[in-house]
Design an enzyme around this catalytic site. Structure first.
Site, short mmCIF file in Angstrom:
data_model
loop_
_atom_site.label_atom_id
_atom_site.label_comp_id
_atom_site.label_asym_id
_atom_site.label_seq_id
_atom_site.Cartn_x
_atom_site.Cartn_y
_atom_site.Cartn_z
N TYR A 1 16.40 29.44 8.51
CA TYR A 1 15.21 30.18 8.91
C TYR A 1 15.12 30.29 10.43
O TYR A 1 15.42 29.32 11.14
CB TYR A 1 13.95 29.51 8.37
CG TYR A 1 13.78 29.71 6.88
CD1 TYR A 1 13.56 30.97 6.35
CD2 TYR A 1 13.87 28.63 6.02
CE1 TYR A 1 13.42 31.16 4.99
CE2 TYR A 1 13.72 28.80 4.65
CZ TYR A 1 13.50 30.07 4.14
OH TYR A 1 13.36 30.25 2.79
N LYS B 1 0.85 -1.20 0.00
CA LYS B 1 0.00 0.00 0.00
C LYS B 1 0.89 1.25 0.00
O LYS B 1 2.09 1.17 0.23
CB LYS B 1 -0.91 -0.02 1.22
CG LYS B 1 -0.18 0.03 2.55
CD LYS B 1 -1.14 -0.13 3.73
CE LYS B 1 -0.39 -0.18 5.04
NZ LYS B 1 -1.27 -0.48 6.17
N MET C 1 12.88 24.06 2.63
CA MET C 1 12.17 23.29 1.62
C MET C 1 13.13 22.46 0.77
O MET C 1 12.88 21.30 0.45
CB MET C 1 11.35 24.22 0.72
CG MET C 1 10.52 23.47 -0.30
SD MET C 1 9.64 24.55 -1.42
CE MET C 1 8.34 25.17 -0.39
N ARG D 1 -10.82 0.31 14.58
CA ARG D 1 -10.85 1.07 13.33
C ARG D 1 -11.87 0.40 12.42
O ARG D 1 -12.96 0.90 12.22
CB ARG D 1 -9.46 1.10 12.67
CG ARG D 1 -8.42 1.87 13.46
CD ARG D 1 -7.16 2.11 12.66
NE ARG D 1 -6.71 0.92 11.93
CZ ARG D 1 -5.57 0.82 11.29
NH1 ARG D 1 -4.71 1.84 11.27
NH2 ARG D 1 -5.24 -0.28 10.66
C1 LIG Z 1 -0.51 -1.70 6.70
C2 LIG Z 1 -1.11 -2.97 7.09
C3 LIG Z 1 -0.30 -4.09 7.33
C4 LIG Z 1 1.20 -4.03 7.31
O1 LIG Z 1 1.65 -3.34 8.45
P1 LIG Z 1 3.21 -3.28 8.82
O2 LIG Z 1 3.25 -2.75 10.19
O3 LIG Z 1 3.84 -2.35 7.83
O4 LIG Z 1 3.71 -4.65 8.67
C5 LIG Z 1 -0.93 -5.29 7.62
N1 LIG Z 1 -2.27 -5.38 7.69
C6 LIG Z 1 -3.08 -4.31 7.49
C7 LIG Z 1 -4.54 -4.47 7.60
C8 LIG Z 1 -2.53 -3.09 7.19
O5 LIG Z 1 -3.32 -2.03 7.00
#
Ligand SMILES: *Cc1c(COP(=O)(O)O)cnc(C)c1O
Length: 356
Positions: A253, A35, A301, A130
């Protein structure tokens, strides 16, 4: 000449890290989590290096389609499921496995005419609050799904909130077991932290993300020191200017760094618009010409400043490692009050990427 910043991705490190996952979970299949554009590494760039995985897990439809069109024939899991009923057509067309976490999704599935049965990950909310069904509802929801001819294999899935901390996973495992003991079929629970540290959670499929990229799930590089994981991304740049400071001179800055003595400062072509954290304070580790030193003052930046006191040979053109093989991203992240996850996924599109 291009600006001297680049991110180099190591294919051999990716391959190594998948082997590390296999060694930790030898009896499980592996969803390689890609992802957020493979945690900032670029799905298109790296998926072929992970081809020996059993499946890819992600959550954007366009990323799933990219993988299919690039030629990946194996399983693809949508970790957040579908976002509206119309998405089921795409799930069917691209043969995606989808998580189901809400009642509206059950209703949508029940009226969907699939060309072949859709494989489902039934998401159980075991305490993270969640996504997912309460463990008390699990058997009922499972029964509803099982009665739908358009549903193929059903895997139980849950996600851990504290697998990387001393609290561990047992409190959630208990919640899952209470509600799901009667339910047959495969299970998938383990994220990276549980893959490394909680073998009792491995079951049929593990879902490692961050460890594939060689960073620590806990944010502490000591925690992965003995695993054999290797960082995939090296973020490098160069010194593009050198300033000689005298006591009282300030840098950047807000003049946030003030010299107490005479010393040299290097200006590095890397800033927050490249993905370097603006919140990294003076003292964040950085390597200049192979020597460890620290950042000074506010990150701009496009530039940041480094102390050249320990690097007398450094000059314009000297190489700088912002994170990578010799400087764990976890150490940079810790200094900036965040995790490697955030730094990797924030790598900016303007940074040229080299795949080696
Ligand atoms: C992102 C995610 C993972 C992987 O998590 P890591 O901590 O990067 O291994 C596994 N399962 C779900 C549902 C996730 O959203």
């Amino acid at each position: 000449m291009p600006r001297p910043i680049s991110a180099t991705l190591s294919i051999s490190a990716l391959d190594n890290n998948l082997q590390v996952v296999r060694r930790h979970a030898p009896h499980s299949k592996v969803w390689s989590v890609v992802k957020a554009n493979a945690y900032g590494h670029g799905i298109a760039r790296i998926w072929q290096s992970l081809q020996s995985t059993d499946g890819f897990a992600l959550l954007d439809f366009n990323e799933a389609v990219l993988l299919r069109e690039a030629g990946w024939q194996g399983p693809i899991l949508l970790l957040e499921g579908f976002f509206n009923p119309g998405d089921l057509k795409e799930i069917d067309r691209y043969r995606l496995t989808t998580s189901v976490h809400s009642h509206w999704q059950l209703a949508a599935l029940s009226t969907f005419e699939a060309s072949k049965p859709v494989n489902i990950y039934l998401k159980i909310n075991s305490g993270m609050n969640r996504l997912g069904f309460h463990p008390n509802e699990a058997a009922d929801v499972w029964g509803q799904l099982r009665a739908m001819p358009q549903v193929g294999e059903i895997t139980l899935m849950s996600h851990f909130a504290t697998a990387d901390s001393p609290e561990g996973v047992n409190w959630q495992v208990d919640n899952i077991e209470k509600g799901t003991q009667q339910i047959p079929g495969p299970r998938s629970l383990a994220n990276s932290a549980a893959t490394l540290w909680h073998p009792q959670t491995h079951h049929d499929w593990v879902r490692p993300g961050i460890i594939l990229y060689g960073a620590s799930p806990s944010g502490s590089v000591q925690d992965i020191a003995n695993t054999g994981l290797k960082p995939v991304m090296q973020l490098r740049s160069e010194i593009i200017a050198v300033q000689g400071l005298v006591a009282g001179d300030r840098v950047g800055y807000s003049g946030r760094y003030r010299a107490e003595r005479e010393h040299r400062v290097g200006v590095v072509a890397c800033g927050y618009a490249d993905g370097y954290p603006r919140h990294a304070p003076s003292g964040t580790p950085v390597r200049v010409g192979g020597v460890q030193t620290v950042t000074l003052g506010t990150v701009s930046m496009d530039m940041l400043a480094v102390d050249l006191t320990p690097c007398p040979d450094a000059q314009i053109g000297t190489g700088v490692e912002l994170w990578g093989d010799n400087l764990p991203i976890d150490d940079v992240a810790a200094s900036a009050g965040t995790l490697g996850y955030e730094l990797l996924t924030a790598l900016a599109p303007r940074v040229p990427v080299i795949v080696k």
